[in-house]
Scaffold this active site. Structure first.
Site, PDB file in Angstrom:
ATOM      1  N   CYS A  37     -18.570  51.235 -26.553  1.00 66.12           N
ATOM      2  CA  CYS A  37     -19.486  51.938 -26.364  1.00 66.12           C
ATOM      3  C   CYS A  37     -18.232  52.970 -27.405  1.00 66.12           C
ATOM      4  O   CYS A  37     -19.429  54.194 -27.455  1.00 66.12           O
ATOM      5  CB  CYS A  37     -18.713  52.479 -24.201  1.00 66.12           C
ATOM      6  SG  CYS A  37     -17.219  52.459 -24.051  1.00 66.12           S
ATOM      7  N   HIS A  72     -17.274  59.824 -22.685  1.00 63.06           N
ATOM      8  CA  HIS A  72     -16.289  59.938 -23.645  1.00 63.06           C
ATOM      9  C   HIS A  72     -16.001  60.603 -24.908  1.00 63.06           C
ATOM     10  O   HIS A  72     -16.847  60.608 -24.660  1.00 63.06           O
ATOM     11  CB  HIS A  72     -16.299  58.341 -24.247  1.00 63.06           C
ATOM     12  CG  HIS A  72     -15.911  57.150 -23.369  1.00 63.06           C
ATOM     13  ND1 HIS A  72     -15.855  57.076 -22.291  1.00 63.06           N
ATOM     14  CD2 HIS A  72     -16.226  55.339 -23.997  1.00 63.06           C
ATOM     15  CE1 HIS A  72     -15.304  55.665 -21.446  1.00 63.06           C
ATOM     16  NE2 HIS A  72     -15.863  54.179 -22.732  1.00 63.06           N
TER      17      HIS A  72
HETATM   18  P1  NAP Z   1     -19.704  46.829 -13.253  1.00 60.04           P
HETATM   19  O1  NAP Z   1     -19.947  48.434 -12.945  1.00 60.04           O
HETATM   20  O2  NAP Z   1     -18.964  46.286 -12.204  1.00 60.04           O
HETATM   21  O3  NAP Z   1     -20.855  45.798 -12.724  1.00 60.04           O
HETATM   22  C1  NAP Z   1     -20.745  44.661 -12.799  1.00 60.04           C
HETATM   23  C2  NAP Z   1     -22.080  43.805 -12.633  1.00 60.04           C
HETATM   24  O4  NAP Z   1     -21.754  42.565 -13.195  1.00 60.04           O
HETATM   25  C3  NAP Z   1     -22.644  44.045 -11.207  1.00 60.04           C
HETATM   26  O5  NAP Z   1     -23.551  43.531 -11.196  1.00 60.04           O
HETATM   27  C4  NAP Z   1     -22.396  42.544 -10.651  1.00 60.04           C
HETATM   28  O6  NAP Z   1     -22.803  42.231  -9.653  1.00 60.04           O
HETATM   29  C5  NAP Z   1     -22.312  42.054 -11.820  1.00 60.04           C
HETATM   30  N1  NAP Z   1     -21.427  40.331 -11.196  1.00 60.04           N
HETATM   31  C6  NAP Z   1     -19.902  40.155 -11.919  1.00 60.04           C
HETATM   32  N2  NAP Z   1     -19.579  38.840 -12.129  1.00 60.04           N
HETATM   33  C7  NAP Z   1     -21.224  38.307 -11.478  1.00 60.04           C
HETATM   34  C8  NAP Z   1     -21.477  37.072 -11.041  1.00 60.04           C
HETATM   35  N3  NAP Z   1     -20.511  35.800 -11.080  1.00 60.04           N
HETATM   36  N4  NAP Z   1     -22.851  36.716 -11.565  1.00 60.04           N
HETATM   37  C9  NAP Z   1     -23.709  37.322 -11.746  1.00 60.04           C
HETATM   38  N5  NAP Z   1     -23.552  38.517 -12.012  1.00 60.04           N
HETATM   39  C10 NAP Z   1     -22.100  39.326 -11.900  1.00 60.04           C
HETATM   40  O7  NAP Z   1     -19.382  47.376 -14.907  1.00 60.04           O
HETATM   41  P2  NAP Z   1     -20.414  47.570 -15.865  1.00 60.04           P
HETATM   42  O8  NAP Z   1     -19.583  49.001 -16.011  1.00 60.04           O
HETATM   43  O9  NAP Z   1     -21.411  48.088 -15.589  1.00 60.04           O
HETATM   44  O10 NAP Z   1     -20.352  46.973 -17.248  1.00 60.04           O
HETATM   45  C11 NAP Z   1     -20.513  45.778 -16.972  1.00 60.04           C
HETATM   46  C12 NAP Z   1     -20.465  44.975 -18.715  1.00 60.04           C
HETATM   47  O11 NAP Z   1     -21.054  46.479 -19.631  1.00 60.04           O
HETATM   48  C13 NAP Z   1     -19.359  44.980 -19.010  1.00 60.04           C
HETATM   49  O12 NAP Z   1     -19.195  43.568 -19.808  1.00 60.04           O
HETATM   50  C14 NAP Z   1     -18.690  45.823 -19.379  1.00 60.04           C
HETATM   51  O13 NAP Z   1     -18.359  45.955 -20.499  1.00 60.04           O
HETATM   52  C15 NAP Z   1     -20.103  45.943 -20.622  1.00 60.04           C
HETATM   53  N6  NAP Z   1     -20.083  47.995 -20.989  1.00 60.04           N
HETATM   54  C16 NAP Z   1     -19.459  48.702 -19.339  1.00 60.04           C
HETATM   55  C17 NAP Z   1     -19.800  49.959 -20.473  1.00 60.04           C
HETATM   56  C18 NAP Z   1     -19.233  51.721 -19.042  1.00 60.04           C
HETATM   57  O14 NAP Z   1     -19.621  52.556 -19.929  1.00 60.04           O
HETATM   58  N7  NAP Z   1     -19.197  50.926 -17.697  1.00 60.04           N
HETATM   59  C19 NAP Z   1     -19.470  50.959 -21.446  1.00 60.04           C
HETATM   60  C20 NAP Z   1     -20.213  49.742 -22.321  1.00 60.04           C
HETATM   61  C21 NAP Z   1     -20.011  47.940 -22.134  1.00 60.04           C
HETATM   62  P3  NAP Z   1     -22.522  42.387  -8.130  1.00 60.04           P
HETATM   63  O15 NAP Z   1     -22.794  43.973  -8.010  1.00 60.04           O
HETATM   64  O16 NAP Z   1     -23.021  41.045  -6.920  1.00 60.04           O
HETATM   65  O17 NAP Z   1     -20.310  42.037  -7.992  1.00 60.04           O
END
Ligand code: NAP
Length: 337
Positions: A131, A246
């Protein structure tokens, strides 16, 4: 329904990025014939709203991708590594938000406004860049093209807690609320030190060279996206107690001598990025994270000639990292397909 409508799956649908993906699909009127929402067993049976309907979340399994055309993954790198191949085998194109495949040969790493043309050369997986890298390149690419190419980048980021997902947001909220009540700060589990009313110069894990993994992403991913393997980036990534969006302070050295005016013109003419830069207005005009939150565009200001380095400009860019840094960028990639 359009004949081009796709069966989409969102893996990680309940997370910060997954929920924003649903918003982007709705707002951009993406042609969806069917939407499959996937998350962990913890979320199975919950519902999420999409276009006026409540759609039930299913547990992600290897069998989740039958008939899926495009699978948007945002459930972390481990999940992508385990399940993306199942989606590809089922015939879907995977757009992955994690860092699992970004540097793999044969996996395009795409910012649509910068190198959208690279997306067609995929073998089933397309990666969404880091990001902070996306936000930085949205500002830098117009200058890269205007001034004969970027040679090197010095940058410091100011990264919001939503970059750590829902848990990062919860940790900052809990600490701010406790301190505002006059209580002791609750220990956190996401950040190595108190994040409320503090700044933490560590995002992701340290590497042997003393930089963090996040900092090296800008170096390596920038080279791949700009097709410029000689660009070097020295970055300090800092977590700040901001909920969303950011900011990055960047000094970039170019091959040709740049000017502030030409930089403003090049950025203004580029899609997805706007100049907000009038230091002599009253009040002075520059963008902050709150100004870009929930918006599609990255905002650039504080553009000035660098006083130390030749042929260099220093500037400030902000972007909503949940949106342009992840969800929107992924949906734009799906649109390219
Ligand atoms: P998050 O809010 O923690 O959400 C994680 C998601 O993954 C939830 O839907 C969770 O489901 C699911 N998950 C976790 N364990 C799982 C499993 N064993 N099987 C299936 N689903 C599972 O994280 P996020 O910020 O959205 O980030 C997600 C991805 O995007 C990461 O790879 C991160 O590096 C990337 N990313 C994030 C951002 C950002 O600004 N946040 C920016 C760029 C990239 P449950 O709700 O059921 O736990």
């Amino acid at each position: 329904m359009s004949q081009n409508a796709k069966h989409l799956a969102v893996a990680g649908a309940t997370g910060a990025v997954g929920i924003e993906i649903l918003k982007c699909l709705e707002q951009r009127n993406f042609p969806v014939s069917k939407l499959t929402l996937l998350a962990s067993a913890r979320s199975a049976g919950k519902t999420l709203p999409f276009r006026g309907e409540e759609i039930e979340v299913q547990e992600l399994t290897p069998e989740s991708f039958a008939d899926v055309d495009v699978a948007l993954f945002s459930a972390g790198g481990g999940i992508s590594k385990t399940f993306a191949s199942h989606a590809v085998r089922a015939g879907a194109v995977v757009v992955d938000n994690s860092s699992a495949f970004r540097m793999d040969d044969g996996v395009p790493l795409i910012v649509p406004e910068v190198n959208g043309g690279d997306a067609q050369a995929h073998n089933g997986i397309i990666a969404n860049p880091n990001c902070t890298t996306i936000v930085t390149l949205m500002a830098l690419n117009p200058m890269h093209k205007a001034f004969g190419g970027v040679k090197s980048i010095l940058a410091s980021s100011y990264q919001a807690v939503s970059g750590s997902g829902a848990q990062g947001i919860a940790e900052l909220e809990a600490q701010v609320e406790a301190l505002a009540r006059g209580e002791d700060c609750p220990a956190g589990s996401v950040y190595p030190k108190q994040i409320a009313f503090n700044v933490i110069p560590q995002v992701d894990v340290f590497q042997d060279n003393g930089y963090t993994k996040e900092e090296m992403k800008m170096h390596f991913e920038g080279q791949k996206i700009l097709h410029a393997p000689d660009i070097k980036a020295s970055v300090t990534c800092v977590r700040v107690p901001v909920f969303r969006s950011h900011a990055v302070a960047v000094t970039a050295v170019f091959d040709d001598k740049p000017s502030v005016e030409a930089a403003r013109e090049a950025i203004s003419a580029a899609p997805g990025v706007q100049v907000v830069d009038d230091p002599f207005a009253d009040p002075a005009q520059f963008p902050t994270p709150l100004d870009c939150t929930d918006g599609d565009d990255c905002l650039v200001g504080r553009i000035r000639e660098d006083l130390v380095l030749d042929k260099a400009l220093t500037f400030w860019v902000v972007g909503d990292q949940v949106r342009k840094g992840a969800a929107l960028n992924a949906v734009q990639i799906a649109e390219l397909l």
